[in-house]
Design a protein around this motif. Structure first.
Motif, PDB file in Angstrom:
ATOM      1  N   THR A 163       0.807  -1.367  -0.057  1.00  0.00           N
ATOM      2  CA  THR A 163       0.173   0.119   0.117  1.00  0.00           C
ATOM      3  C   THR A 163       0.807   1.048   0.024  1.00  0.00           C
ATOM      4  O   THR A 163       0.680   2.301  -0.765  1.00  0.00           O
ATOM      5  N   GLN A 194      -4.155   6.854   5.154  1.00  0.00           N
ATOM      6  CA  GLN A 194      -4.775   5.414   4.780  1.00  0.00           C
ATOM      7  C   GLN A 194      -4.084   4.648   5.879  1.00  0.00           C
ATOM      8  O   GLN A 194      -2.655   4.368   5.997  1.00  0.00           O
ATOM      9  N   HIS A 196      -3.654   1.586   6.032  1.00  0.00           N
ATOM     10  CA  HIS A 196      -2.663   0.500   5.909  1.00  0.00           C
ATOM     11  C   HIS A 196      -1.153   0.810   5.154  1.00  0.00           C
ATOM     12  O   HIS A 196      -0.260   0.259   4.886  1.00  0.00           O
ATOM     13  N   VAL A 247      -8.190   2.827   9.958  1.00  0.00           N
ATOM     14  CA  VAL A 247      -7.881   1.537   9.319  1.00  0.00           C
ATOM     15  C   VAL A 247      -9.394   0.741   8.994  1.00  0.00           C
ATOM     16  O   VAL A 247      -9.412  -0.050   8.264  1.00  0.00           O
ATOM     17  N   MET A 249     -11.860   0.622   6.899  1.00  0.00           N
ATOM     18  CA  MET A 249     -12.085   1.539   5.650  1.00  0.00           C
ATOM     19  C   MET A 249     -13.421   2.044   5.311  1.00  0.00           C
ATOM     20  O   MET A 249     -14.421   1.290   5.792  1.00  0.00           O
ATOM     21  N   GLY A 284      -7.995   4.316  -0.330  1.00  0.00           N
ATOM     22  CA  GLY A 284      -7.628   3.517  -1.141  1.00  0.00           C
ATOM     23  C   GLY A 284      -8.734   3.169  -2.260  1.00  0.00           C
ATOM     24  O   GLY A 284     -10.260   3.652  -1.866  1.00  0.00           O
ATOM     25  N   ASP A 285      -8.611   3.019  -3.457  1.00  0.00           N
ATOM     26  CA  ASP A 285      -9.755   3.088  -4.473  1.00  0.00           C
ATOM     27  C   ASP A 285     -10.640   1.744  -3.909  1.00  0.00           C
ATOM     28  O   ASP A 285     -11.964   1.848  -4.324  1.00  0.00           O
ATOM     29  N   GLY A 286     -10.069   0.679  -3.621  1.00  0.00           N
ATOM     30  CA  GLY A 286     -11.039  -0.479  -3.151  1.00  0.00           C
ATOM     31  C   GLY A 286     -11.940  -0.046  -1.951  1.00  0.00           C
ATOM     32  O   GLY A 286     -12.953  -0.065  -1.863  1.00  0.00           O
ATOM     33  N   GLU A 287     -11.267   0.957  -1.084  1.00  0.00           N
ATOM     34  CA  GLU A 287     -11.930   1.278  -0.182  1.00  0.00           C
ATOM     35  C   GLU A 287     -13.407   2.068  -0.268  1.00  0.00           C
ATOM     36  O   GLU A 287     -14.353   2.187   0.543  1.00  0.00           O
ATOM     37  N   GLU A 290     -16.917   0.711   0.307  1.00  0.00           N
ATOM     38  CA  GLU A 290     -17.350   1.035   1.371  1.00  0.00           C
ATOM     39  C   GLU A 290     -18.523   2.103   1.309  1.00  0.00           C
ATOM     40  O   GLU A 290     -18.122   3.207   0.817  1.00  0.00           O
ATOM     41  N   ASN A 315      -4.619   2.345  -7.482  1.00  0.00           N
ATOM     42  CA  ASN A 315      -3.581   1.419  -7.831  1.00  0.00           C
ATOM     43  C   ASN A 315      -4.412   0.278  -8.512  1.00  0.00           C
ATOM     44  O   ASN A 315      -3.906  -0.819  -8.856  1.00  0.00           O
ATOM     45  N   GLN A 317      -6.306  -1.882  -7.514  1.00  0.00           N
ATOM     46  CA  GLN A 317      -6.284  -3.322  -6.860  1.00  0.00           C
ATOM     47  C   GLN A 317      -6.672  -3.103  -5.499  1.00  0.00           C
ATOM     48  O   GLN A 317      -6.442  -1.972  -4.859  1.00  0.00           O
ATOM     49  N   ARG A 318      -7.506  -4.077  -4.911  1.00  0.00           N
ATOM     50  CA  ARG A 318      -7.706  -4.113  -3.522  1.00  0.00           C
ATOM     51  C   ARG A 318      -7.032  -5.367  -2.918  1.00  0.00           C
ATOM     52  O   ARG A 318      -5.681  -5.598  -3.292  1.00  0.00           O
ATOM     53  N   LEU A 319      -7.492  -6.068  -2.031  1.00  0.00           N
ATOM     54  CA  LEU A 319      -6.875  -7.190  -1.322  1.00  0.00           C
ATOM     55  C   LEU A 319      -6.559  -8.541  -2.097  1.00  0.00           C
ATOM     56  O   LEU A 319      -5.650  -9.036  -2.329  1.00  0.00           O
ATOM     57  N   LYS A 447       0.047  -1.000  -7.211  1.00  0.00           N
ATOM     58  CA  LYS A 447       0.123  -1.476  -5.881  1.00  0.00           C
ATOM     59  C   LYS A 447       1.703  -2.199  -5.898  1.00  0.00           C
ATOM     60  O   LYS A 447       1.991  -2.947  -6.773  1.00  0.00           O
ATOM     61  N   HIS A 462      -0.653  -7.475  -1.809  1.00  0.00           N
ATOM     62  CA  HIS A 462      -1.238  -6.981  -0.473  1.00  0.00           C
ATOM     63  C   HIS A 462      -0.938  -7.536   0.586  1.00  0.00           C
ATOM     64  O   HIS A 462      -0.546  -7.017   1.601  1.00  0.00           O
TER      65      HIS A 462
HETATM   66  C1  TPP Z   1     -14.090  -2.176   6.792  1.00  0.00           C
HETATM   67  C2  TPP Z   1     -12.861  -2.930   6.374  1.00  0.00           C
HETATM   68  N1  TPP Z   1     -13.094  -4.112   5.782  1.00  0.00           N
HETATM   69  C3  TPP Z   1     -12.029  -4.977   5.377  1.00  0.00           C
HETATM   70  C4  TPP Z   1     -10.758  -4.417   5.769  1.00  0.00           C
HETATM   71  C5  TPP Z   1      -9.645  -5.458   5.267  1.00  0.00           C
HETATM   72  N2  TPP Z   1      -8.763  -4.737   4.364  1.00  0.00           N
HETATM   73  C6  TPP Z   1      -7.553  -4.125   4.906  1.00  0.00           C
HETATM   74  S1  TPP Z   1      -6.694  -3.364   3.339  1.00  0.00           S
HETATM   75  C7  TPP Z   1      -8.032  -4.033   2.388  1.00  0.00           C
HETATM   76  C8  TPP Z   1      -7.709  -3.914   0.723  1.00  0.00           C
HETATM   77  C9  TPP Z   1      -7.607  -2.533   0.621  1.00  0.00           C
HETATM   78  O1  TPP Z   1      -7.467  -1.893  -0.887  1.00  0.00           O
HETATM   79  P1  TPP Z   1      -7.715  -0.535  -1.094  1.00  0.00           P
HETATM   80  O2  TPP Z   1      -8.538   0.370  -0.338  1.00  0.00           O
HETATM   81  O3  TPP Z   1      -7.581  -0.196  -2.545  1.00  0.00           O
HETATM   82  O4  TPP Z   1      -6.244   0.145  -0.727  1.00  0.00           O
HETATM   83  P2  TPP Z   1      -4.959  -0.225  -1.050  1.00  0.00           P
HETATM   84  O5  TPP Z   1      -3.839  -1.062  -0.202  1.00  0.00           O
HETATM   85  O6  TPP Z   1      -4.682  -0.796  -2.491  1.00  0.00           O
HETATM   86  O7  TPP Z   1      -4.311   1.289  -1.395  1.00  0.00           O
HETATM   87  C10 TPP Z   1      -8.682  -4.679   2.842  1.00  0.00           C
HETATM   88  C11 TPP Z   1      -9.957  -5.312   2.251  1.00  0.00           C
HETATM   89  C12 TPP Z   1     -10.625  -3.406   6.509  1.00  0.00           C
HETATM   90  N3  TPP Z   1      -9.477  -2.708   6.811  1.00  0.00           N
HETATM   91  N4  TPP Z   1     -11.806  -2.608   7.068  1.00  0.00           N
END
Ligand code: TPP
Ligand code: MG
Length: 943
Positions: A163, A194, A196, A247, A249, A284-287, A290, A315, A317-319, A447, A462
């Motif tokens: 990350t 962020q 992570h 954290v 997300m 994060g883009d995966g975030e 939510e 990036n 990507q997510r997890l 990523k 990840h």
């Molecule tokens: C509410 C919540 N659900 C699940 C997680 C577990 N988790 C941690 S990082 C991650 C993936 C993150 O992806 P992204 O938001 O794209 O961030 P990147 O690391 O790619 O910058 C997940 C699923 C969390 N931290 N919080």
């Protein structure tokens, strides 16, 4: 348009599109546009397409290039001669004209897949780019070392490398040029990091000399001697460092929006000077999947929060894998944010792309950039330059020609925008200078950037926590870390000497920006709080008048708002329920906050309690968003640290929609050391009549148990509540304790008695004897425990037991099972650790030392509450409570159904006496009959 139509029609005829050309004239632009759009959108397809149509499509394609080229050249010439405003105006008019002409233009909130700030408008980069790159490389190395070393010492301790690896440039440009620290003169910018990415933030603080080698060594091992660093941003664990827990997300984007809004609230109410301080939120883009992440973005634009900047690290990507393998997350986010009227800045391509884009006079490259789905882009990241040439540029010979002079290696190294400090700087500068609304920066990155074979762009990146020796050497070489081949595989932390040019530069930059970030400090002065008068009327009772605890609370709020010391500091927060709680009179007296005042005459202006919105309004009327209201609560309850202002939030809501719905925000508030009062309104499974299963709350006091620094009370009387709130304000705002409060208030009216004797300590510690039996001669004895509105049922049972069954019962008000439980487990623990010393006695045990008879507890919540303190009671406890689904019914029926009314308290008491052999079975049978209890009634727990 006439000239264009005829020209177009003629050219089509000449090129063989005879049928289509025949339609030229009034309709031609619509038809052509329609077909072209159809082709572009892939809707003109399928087996039904006939030959004629095919010919028309071909014709359009043939003319398309020439025609489009002409239009583009015209636009360029307008742009050159008259500037972008005129060009934009022409396009706007064209669009309007086309709409009037009946052309159904597809709606799109998207711009091309290109950088928003064009290269020619890029500002000069003000820093030493090479030096900043070296500093960033060292931070990258230390961040990676932190995770790799931690996992060597303790397998599976976890941590994230990829990350931060993708976000390093986004942060470093911020740290070197934008994030202003809090100083005496300036409130500072607020940054939500962020979660992570925390290893990178620690690694920077290490270079800054703010964190020790030992602390880095103990990343994720906080309990080691000398301390360590918490996995993620946790103000509770690192109160001098982290400000915002991010954290979980989705929480931080919402919190950031309401923080930016709260900053304006404080300014508009004259509680702090207006500044240009910014709130930055990195996500994060995966975030963004939510719901909380995008859930309040329209509030930010509605409130014109140009003090707010989101940076989404795209990036792709997510997890588990790609965020949108089959689509484009950046374009999706762009349209969502633009649709919500945010200023969207895309930073997609690095400087290496600029000369190629410049050569592309036909716009083919930008078009191609927009064609790939994210899954394809991810594949390009892990592929060779030859693959990029073939699969990206190879779609069109003209594209191939553009990159012909470049070797494969150069194609592989074409950077993305989020890794290019110049592009990121340009975007940030545009963001901080933007006026009138919030900005989101969508920055494309990779990523695991720099991890190479160890995970760059891979789906597993990840989770990558370990690198083998080759991978470490590769990383070292790529970022020029001055470690030799054998040293580097030990992954030592590396900090250049204090007088090195890197450290000097880094310090100088931070000095210029006011100091270090992140840094949490508490600057508010303790309150004095000498205002006993405020509470007096509540200690004296309602003199027979029937009022609910909600009404009593609102009366308290009214008085607090008038108080000379705390009046201005009180922040009432309500999610569209003010009328439900009888708070509407406050609309008029203190006003509803609105950043624009009131632009309309309210429909009820002629009434006393009209809906008054005002720029300096005090109430935060949030509308139907418990999450948003909670985010306001967090901003207000942490202002003592963020702003040095002791605002005291009172957030009142339907109690069932609190913990049940937004507990994760409450947990974040606890982590943040937020202060204030949560008021669970209309609480109690049987006290809220008529509302049924989804509204009736028998849960929240159980759900409040896990939050360590939250005090939870279920008061029955106004004076109990006054004692709790008065003491709470003292503890939080005078003594500076990191607590917050949950108090349930109910809507059942009854006479509020006066406070007798010194019961304050009992109220605060969780229980006190509220009415002793007057029947001194009785042989049968009992102790009844009631809470909240159910206390009245216990008092009624006391009378029934006395008059009908000769049982003398004392009644206790249990104001907080949570307090009693915590006290009990604390005593137990102390005794375990101090065997042989004078044992501590739990408060419950002390209270009941001389209390004779059987024990029966009843509350409007789950039976587990009384049960959890039963072991410290002198004898067996019978617990009544409201486990099960609610019902749409009146109070009496509900209490009968859940078996928590006076009848059932009476029966439970007699049953306990029967079990002890103190009364005959016949007494029980008769009681069942007299009380009208059906032994075969449905079980509320399972029905
Ligand atoms: C509410 C919540 N659900 C699940 C997680 C577990 N988790 C941690 S990082 C991650 C993936 C993150 O992806 P992204 O938001 O794209 O961030 P990147 O690391 O790619 O910058 C997940 C699923 C969390 N931290 N919080
Ligand atoms: Mg991501």
């Amino acid at each position: 348009m006439a000239a264009t139509e005829s020209k177009l029609g003629a050219r089509m005829a000449a090129q063989g599109g005879a049928e289509l050309a025949a339609q030229a004239g009034a309709q031609v632009d619509g038809v052509v546009e329609g077909i072209v759009q159809g082709i572009d959108q892939g809707v003109v397809r399928g087996p039904g397409r006939d030959m004629e149509h095919e010919a028309a499509v071909q014709a359009v394609h043939r003319i398309e290039d020439v025609e489009i080229q002409e239009w583009l050249e015209s636009l360029d010439s307008v742009l050159e001669s008259s500037g972008p405003e005129v060009a934009a105006e022409i396009l706007e008019r064209l669009r309007a004209h086309a709409t009037v002409a009946g052309i159904d233009l597809p709606f799109t909130a998207n711009t091309p897949y290109a950088n928003t700030v064009p290269a020619r408008l890029e500002p000069l980069f003000p820093g030493d780019q090479e030096l900043e790159r070296r500093i960033k490389s060292l931070i990258r190395w230390n961040a990676l070392a932190m995770v790799v070393r931690a996992n060597r010492v303790e397998h599976n301790i976890g941590g994230h490398i990829s990350t931060y690896a993708s976000a390093a440039t986004l942060y470093e440009v911020g740290f070197n040029h934008f994030f202003r620290a809090r100083t005496e003169e300036f409130e500072g910018d607020t940054v939500y990091f962020q979660g992570h990415a925390s290893p990178g933030i620690y690694a920077r603080a290490f270079l800054e000399g703010r964190l020790s080698l030992q602390e880095l060594e103990n990343f994720r091992r906080e309990l080691k001697p000398g301390g360590g660093l918490s996995s993620y941003p946790h103000p509770w664990l690192m109160p001098d460092f982290w400000e915002f827990p991010t954290v979980s997300m989705g929480l931080s984007p919402l919190m950031a929006i309401y923080q930016a809004r709260y900053n304006r609230y404080l300014e508009n109410r004259g509680m702090k000077p207006a500044t240009d301080a910014k709130v930055w939120a990195f996500l994060g883009d995966g975030e963004t999947d939510e719901p909380e992440s995008l859930g309040a973005i329209t509030l930010a634009s509605r409130e014109k929060l140009d003090n707010l900047i989101f940076v989404v690290n795209c990036n792709l990507q997510r997890l588990d894998g790609p965020v949108r393998g089959n689509g484009q997350i950046i374009q999706e986010l762009e349209s969502a944010f633009r649709g919500a009227r945010w200023n969207v800045i895309k930073v997609l391509w690095g400087s290496e792309w600029d000369p190629i884009l410049e050569r592309d006079t036909e716009g083919l490259l930008v078009k191609r950039m927009g064609e790939l789905v994210d899954g394809e882009y991810q594949k390009l990241v892990v592929s060779s330059g030859a693959y990029v040439r073939e699969h990206f540029f190879g779609s069109d010979p003209r594209l191939l020609a553009l990159v012909e002079p470049l070797p494969d290696e150069a194609l592989r190294r074409l950077r993305l925008g989020g890794h290019d400090p110049r592009k990121v700087y340009a975007a940030y500068k545009a963001a901080v200078e933007h006026k009138g609304g919030p900005t989101v920066i969508l920055a494309r990155t990779i990523k695991g950037y720099g991890l190479g074979e160890a995970g760059e762009g891979k789906n597993v990146t990840h989770q990558q926590k370990k690198l083998n020796e080759d991978e470490l050497r590769e990383f070292r070489s790529r970022f020029g870390i001055p470690l030799n081949d054998s040293d580097c595989v030990e992954v030592p932390f590396y900090r250049p000497a204090e007088d090195s040019i890197e450290i000097q530069y880094l310090r100088a930059r931070r000095e210029a920006l006011g100091g270090y970030v992140p840094k949490r400090s508490v600057r508010s002065k303790p309150l004095v709080l000498e205002h006993d008068d405020l509470w007096k009327e509540f200690f004296e009772g309602s003199e027979g008048r029937e009022v609910s605890t909600t009404m009593a609370f609102v009366q308290m709020l009214r008085k607090m708002l008038k108080d000379a010391e705390i009046g201005k500091l009180v922040v009432p927060i309500v999610p569209d329920e003010a009328r439900t709680f009888g708070m509407e009179s406050l609309f008029r007296t203190v006003g509803i906050y609105s950043s624009v005042g009131q632009r309309y005459e309210p429909v009820d202006v002629n009434t006393l309690l009209y809906y008054k919105e005002a720029k300096d309004g005090q109430i935060l009327e949030e509308g139907i968003t418990e999450a948003g209201s909670m985010a306001s609560f967090i901003a207000a309850g942490s202002a003592y640290a963020t702003h040095g202002i002791n605002t005291i939030p009172f957030f009142i809501y339907y109690s069932m929609f609190g913990f049940q719905r937004i507990a994760d925000f409450i947990w974040a508030a606890a982590d943040m050391r937020v202060r204030g009062f949560l008021l669970g309104g209309t609480s109690g499974r049987t006290t809220l009549a008529g509302e049924g299963l989804q509204h009736q709350d028998g849960n929240s006091h159980v759900l409040a148990l896990p939050v360590p620094n939250l005090k939870a009370y279920d008061p029955a009387y106004a004076y109990e509540m006054a004692v709790i709130i008065q003491d709470g304000i003292r503890r939080m705002y005078k003594d500076g304790e990191n607590l917050f409060y949950y108090v349930t208030v109910m809507n059942e009216p009854y006479a509020m008695p006066a406070m007798h004797g010194d019961v304050r300590e009992g109220i605060l510690r969780g229980m006190y004897r509220v009415r002793e039996s007057q029947n001194k001669k009785a042989k049968l004895r009992a102790q009844l425990f009631g809470s909240g509105a159910i206390l009245n049922e216990a008092l009624r049972a006391q009378e029934i037991l006395d008059t009908k069954y000769g049982v003398a019962a004392d009644v206790w008000s249990v104001t907080s099972y949570k307090e009693l439980y915590n006290d009990g487990i604390e005593a137990e623990r102390w005794n375990r650790l101090h065997a042989g010393e004078k044992a501590r006695v739990p408060y419950v045990t002390q209270c009941l030392a001389d209390a004779p008879g059987v024990l029966v507890a009843a509350s409007d919540y789950l039976k587990t509450l009384p049960n959890m303190i039963a072991k410290w009671m002198p004898r067996r406890l019978a617990s009544l409570g409201t486990d099960g689904f609610g019902r749409s019914e009146g109070r009496a029926s509900l209490r009968d159904f859940f078996e928590v009314d006076a009848k059932f308290i009476t029966l439970a008491t007699l049953h306990e006496l029967f079990s002890d052999g103190k009364v005959e079975r016949s007494v029980l049978d008769k009681a069942m009959k007299d009380l009208g209890i059906n032994a075969d009634k449905p079980n509320p727990v399972t029905s």
